[in-house]
Design an enzyme around this catalytic site. Structure first.
Site, short mmCIF file in Angstrom:
data_model
loop_
_atom_site.label_atom_id
_atom_site.label_comp_id
_atom_site.label_asym_id
_atom_site.label_seq_id
_atom_site.Cartn_x
_atom_site.Cartn_y
_atom_site.Cartn_z
N ASP A 102 -18.14 2.75 4.63
CA ASP A 102 -18.79 1.44 4.70
C ASP A 102 -18.27 0.63 5.88
O ASP A 102 -19.03 0.17 6.72
CB ASP A 102 -18.53 0.67 3.40
CG ASP A 102 -18.90 1.48 2.19
OD1 ASP A 102 -20.08 1.46 1.81
OD2 ASP A 102 -18.01 2.14 1.65
N TYR A 161 -13.14 15.16 1.48
CA TYR A 161 -12.77 14.51 0.22
C TYR A 161 -11.83 15.42 -0.56
O TYR A 161 -11.74 16.63 -0.29
CB TYR A 161 -14.02 14.20 -0.59
CG TYR A 161 -14.94 13.20 0.07
CD1 TYR A 161 -14.54 11.88 0.25
CD2 TYR A 161 -16.21 13.56 0.54
CE1 TYR A 161 -15.36 10.95 0.87
CE2 TYR A 161 -17.04 12.64 1.15
CZ TYR A 161 -16.61 11.34 1.31
OH TYR A 161 -17.43 10.43 1.94
N GLN A 214 -11.28 4.80 15.38
CA GLN A 214 -12.54 5.51 15.59
C GLN A 214 -12.66 6.14 16.98
O GLN A 214 -13.10 7.28 17.10
CB GLN A 214 -13.71 4.56 15.35
CG GLN A 214 -13.91 4.26 13.87
CD GLN A 214 -15.01 3.25 13.64
OE1 GLN A 214 -15.15 2.29 14.38
NE2 GLN A 214 -15.79 3.45 12.59
N GLY A 259 -18.63 12.21 4.60
CA GLY A 259 -19.23 10.89 4.52
C GLY A 259 -20.33 10.67 5.53
O GLY A 259 -21.18 11.53 5.74
N GLU A 260 -20.34 9.50 6.15
CA GLU A 260 -21.44 9.12 7.04
C GLU A 260 -20.99 9.01 8.50
O GLU A 260 -21.60 9.59 9.39
CB GLU A 260 -22.04 7.80 6.57
CG GLU A 260 -23.22 7.35 7.39
CD GLU A 260 -23.96 6.17 6.76
OE1 GLU A 260 -24.48 5.33 7.51
OE2 GLU A 260 -24.04 6.09 5.51
N ASP A 261 -19.93 8.25 8.73
CA ASP A 261 -19.56 7.95 10.11
C ASP A 261 -19.10 9.20 10.86
O ASP A 261 -19.63 9.52 11.94
CB ASP A 261 -18.45 6.89 10.11
CG ASP A 261 -18.13 6.42 11.52
OD1 ASP A 261 -19.05 5.94 12.20
OD2 ASP A 261 -16.97 6.55 11.94
N SER A 262 -18.14 9.93 10.34
CA SER A 262 -17.65 11.13 11.03
C SER A 262 -18.73 12.21 11.09
O SER A 262 -18.76 13.01 12.03
CB SER A 262 -16.39 11.66 10.35
OG SER A 262 -16.65 12.00 9.01
#
Length: 376
Positions: free
Chosen positions: A17, A193, A253, A270-273
Site C-alpha cells: 500500500d 511472503y 525503493q 505483492g504489487e510494487d515489486s
C-alpha cells in the site's frame, strides 16, 4: 496545471500500500509538479521504504512531498483545507472531519478511489466508473491500475530506463558488501511472503550443479532461512552446499530497483515489486498476496493468461508450473527448477517484448493527471 493533491493511505499488513502511494506521490510531485500531501497511518512501516522518515513527527517534508502521520484522533484536519484532488488509496475510509470539509467546499473536488492492481478482464469495464456519494452528491471515481490501455496503467517513471542503463550489475552488490563476489554465481533475489515454500526452494537449489547466490531482505523469511541452515540469528552470510545466502537490509525503493536489475532471476511479491520486476525483463516469479476464498487465484490466472498469451508453449508451461508451485498449487521439483533455469534466456527475450507492450500504454500518474484536468 499545478494542483494540490491529498493522498490517503492505510498500511494493512505489508509494504504494498505505502509502496505504491510513495512511488506515485514522488512521480506526481517530481515529474508533474503537483503539490502532494501524503497521509499515512504507519510511519514505522513507511520508514523501511524511505529511511529519512522521522517516525516521531506528525508532519514533515520529504523530497518536496508533505508527509503527515494520519491518526484517528488527530486535530490536524481542523486546520487543513481539502485539496482539489483527493485520492483514497485502496478504498481506505477518509476521516469524517475531512469529508465534511470536502462537502462544504465551493469549488469542485476530484475524488478518486485508487484500486488494487489486477489483470482481470472486468477491470476494464469498471475503470473510471463514477458514482455520487449518498450524502453529499460528490462524485467518486474508481481508478484501476492495469496492464492494458483501457485501464489506469502502471506506475512508470520517465527516467526508469536510463537509470537501468546506468546501473552496473555489480554496483549494488558491492555496496551491500557481498562476500561472495568472487564466485560466478546465478544471482537470485528472494522477496516473498511467509507462506512461500522457501525451504523446498533452497533444498532444490542446493542440489543443482551450479553456484547460486540467494539475496534475501531482512524479515521473517530471512529468519526462517537462517534457522533452517542452522546459523545464529544475526548471521547475514551463509552457505549451504552450492547455495550462498546473503541477508541484506530492507532496501529503499530505488535501491531495490537496482537490486532487481543486478540479479539474473527475481522472486517478487505483492504489487510494487511485481511491477518493477517486469521493467527489468529478467525471469521472475510472483508470490501473490493470499486472499479469502482463494480470490487471489483468479488474479494470478488472469495475469498469467495475459502475460503468457504470446509465449511459446514450451516456455509457457514451465512458467505456469513454477508460478503455481511457488504459490502453493503443487510441489516444485528439481526438474521444474532446472527447466526454468534452462529457459532463462528465452524467458528474458520474451519479457523484453512484454515490456515493450507495457510501454505502449500511458503510465498511472499521467493518466491520473489527465483525468483530473478533464474534470476541473
Amino acid at each position: 496545471m499545478r494542483r494540490r493533491w491529498d493522498i490517503f493511505c492505510t498500511v494493512i499488513d505489508n509494504f504494498g500500500d505505502i509502496g505504491v502511494c510513495w512511488r506515485l506521490s514522488r512521480q506526481l510531485a517530481h515529474e508533474y509538479g503537483q503539490l502532494i500531501r501524503l497521509w499515512v497511518d504507519d510511519l514505522h512501516r513507511f520508514s523501511c521504504l524511505e529511511s529519512t522518515i522521522n517516525t516521531e513527527l506528525q508532519y514533515q517534508t520529504i523530497q518536496n512531498i508533505e508527509v503527515w502521520h494520519w491518526q484517528k484522533d488527530t486535530k490536524a484536519f481542523e486546520q487543513i483545507e481539502p485539496a482539489e484532488v483527493v485520492i483514497e488509496a485502496f478504498a481506505c475510509e477518509l476521516p469524517e472531519d475531512y469529508l465534511q470539509k470536502m462537502f462544504l467546499r465551493d469549488i469542485q473536488v476530484v475524488w478518486i478511489n485508487l484500486e488494487y492492481l489486477s489483470a482481470e478482464p472486468w477491470v476494464r469495464n469498471y475503470h473510471a466508473v463514477s458514482s455520487p456519494h449518498p450524502r453529499s452528491g460528490l462524485i467518486k471515481t474508481c481508478f484501476f491500475p492495469g496492464f492494458e490501455p483501457d485501464t489506469g496503467g502502471l506506475i512508470r517513471e520517465k527516467g526508469y530506463k536510463l537509470q537501468q542503463d546506468n546501473c552496473s550489475k555489480q554496483t549494488i552488490l558491492q555496496e551491500l558488501e557481498n562476500p561472495f563476489d568472487r564466485y560466478h554465481a546465478i544471482r537470485i533475489s528472494l522477496f516473498c511472503y511467509d507462506s512461500a515454500p522457501v525451504e523446498n526452494l533452497i533444498i532444490l537449489l542446493s542440489e543443482l550443479a551450479m553456484p547460486i547466490l540467494l539475496i534475501v531482505p531482512q524479515g521473517n523469511v530471512a529468519q526462517h532461512i537462517i534457522a533452517l541452515l542452522g546459523y545464529p540469528r544475526n548471521e547475514t552470510k551463509m552457505q549451504f552446499q552450492q547455495v550462498m545466502v546473503l541477508i541484506i537490509p530492507f532496501l529503499e525503493q530505488t535501491d531495490y530497483d537496482r537490486l532487481l536489475w543486478s540479479c539474473d532471476i527475481n522472486f517478487v511479491r505483492g504489487e510494487d515489486s511485481f511491477v518493477r520486476a517486469q521493467y527489468v525483463a529478467r525471469p521472475f516469479v510472483w508470490n501473490i498476496y493470499q486472499q479469502e476464498e482463494l480470490i487471489h487465484w483468479q488474479k494470478l490466472d488472469a495475469f498469467l493468461d495475459l502475460y503468457t498469451a504470446s509465449m511459446p508453449m514450451q516456455i509457457k508451461d514451465v512458467v505456469r508450473e513454477i508460478w503455481y508451485c511457488w504459490n502453493g498449487r503443487g510441489l516444485m521439483t528439481r526438474n521444474t527448477l532446472l527447466k526454468f533455469f534452462s529457459l532463462a534466456e528465452s524467458i528474458e527475450q520474451y519479457n523484453k517484448m512484454w515490456l515493450a507492450q507495457l510501454e505502449k500504454q500511458n503510465d498511472l500518474a499521467s493518466n491520473l493527471v489527465q483525468f483530473v484536468e478533464n474534470r476541473l
